[in-house]
Design a protein around this motif. Structure first.
Motif: not given
Length: 390
Positions: A146-151, A249-253, A296-301, A303-307
């Motif tokens: 998710x962090x590297x592959x999907x982007x 962001x999703x994958x890195x988190x 922006x808010x969806x990207x922050x969401x 990030x939290x979800x990705x953790x």
């Protein structure tokens, strides 16, 4: 007991195999618009590549665990990776949607083996006190997908087409196959899985509860995740690059979440660690639902979800292995199976909502699934041991 033949980089070789598996499973989510345009199908139809693939995986995981449990692990895992590599390369040359779907189903029917068998192999190559952290480390492969592959898939598909993206995954699969062939010791065999094993699993309340948690967590996530790119485009008019950044962001988190989980699980314990990351999962998806329409808010969401994305699943694996170590080959395979059931349910529900243009409702449906998962996590709290009367 640790295998003396297991090399220092054996867990890393197993982890990279999960990276290939994760990219193979998740790839369509990163290029739905390109698949839709290139094959002349709707976004919803392209999303069915994930739904039908997940159904194949959920049936294939326990079935192949039973059929192949007596096969030596290096032969089994390297063969599985070879099929994934060839399947992705064949996908790059698929002439139409039907051919692509058939190739995907055949590839994933075999690919269903990899993740549970890699987790089971970890128990054979490290001592018991390092088992939890090693299994979590092997699951970093899914986070990297998710962090590297999907982007990367989104980037390549938006510039060079979906065929080039499949070719990239196929090439990575070839490299991973060779690395595992070199690093994984020969002669590793797990406990054979027979019908008695499945009946013991079915009678264990704790195992059944943990499997239900996995299914609900994945259903909630994939209701949104499968169509994350098109949802971002429709709700915020995000560009392909912006969508790729959100996937990143999703994958890195997700990667960071598993790193933290790996560090704390041996001291916090699997239950408390699982509870923490399920709460993060719920918080992220709730923010997504409430902020839909604001990039922006969806990207922050995200990030939290990705953790909580990959860490919750790796903790489920650790809890299942700890709940009944002799049943681990069966329970880990079943957990992978219900994970894919969750993916199938979530992507099917998300697809129906997307096709009906109920874009804002998707997030709230996802929240409902994850709330149920959190309730079951609380119910699954281990009972304190009662001291024997002296």
């Amino acid at each position: 007991m640790e295998s003396p033949r297991a090399g220092r980089f054996t867990p890393t070789a197993l982890m990279l195999g999960n990276l290939v598996t994760g990219c193979s499973v998740l790839a369509p989510a990163g290029m739905l618009p390109e698949l839709s345009a290139g094959l002349g199908i709707s976004i919803h139809a392209a999303g069915l590549l994930i739904t039908f693939g997940a159904i194949t995986l959920c049936i294939g995981s326990p079935l192949t665990a039973w059929l192949t449990s007596r096969i030596e692990r290096r032969v089994l895992l390297t063969t599985t990776l070879a099929v994934l590599a060839l399947g992705n390369l064949a996908s790059a040359f698929a002439p139409d949607y039907a051919s692509l779907l058939v190739i995907r189903l055949v590839m994933l029917a075999v690919g269903a083996l990899y993740t549970p068998q890699a987790a089971g192999t970890a128990a054979l190559i490290v001592p018991a006190e390092r088992r939890g952290s090693t299994i979590a480390y092997i699951f970093l492969g899914w986070s990297l997908a998710a962090a590297v592959g999907l982007p990367l898939i989104t980037f390549i598909a938006s510039r060079y087409g979906w065929r080039a993206a499949y070719g990239e995954i196929g090439a990575l699969g070839c490299v991973s196959f060779l690395l595992l062939l070199v690093r994984l010791p020969a002669g590793l065999k797990g406990t054979p899985v027979d019908l008695k094993t499945w009946s013991e699993v079915g009678r264990d309340r704790t195992i059944l509860l943990l499997l239900a948690i996995t299914m609900l967590q994945m259903s909630g996530q994939f209701a949104v995740f499968t169509f994350m790119g098109p949802l971002l485009k429709k709700l915020t008019e995000a560009s392909p690059d912006a969508i790729g950044i959100v996937f990143g962001i999703y994958g890195v988190c997700g990667f960071l979440g598993v790193v933290v989980a790996t560090r704390i699980v041996d001291t916090w314990g699997p239950y408390r660690t699982s509870l923490l990351f399920t709460c993060l999962l719920l918080a992220g998806i709730t923010v997504w639902a409430l902020s839909a329409g604001t990039l922006v808010l969806m990207a922050i969401a995200v990030a939290i979800w990705g953790l909580g994305f990959a860490s919750t699943n790796s903790m489920q694996q650790v809890r299942l292995v700890a709940a009944a170590p002799p049943l681990a080959p069966a329970t880990v395979a079943l957990n992978t199976s219900v994970l894919y059931i969750g993916q199938a349910i979530g992507s099917a529900v998300g697809g129906l909502l997307f096709a009906r243009d109920l874009l804002h409702s998707t997030g709230f449906v996802a929240v409902g699934f994850v709330v149920l998962a959190l309730v079951l996590v609380l119910v699954s709290r281990p009972r304190p041991a009662v001291a024997a009367p002296g």
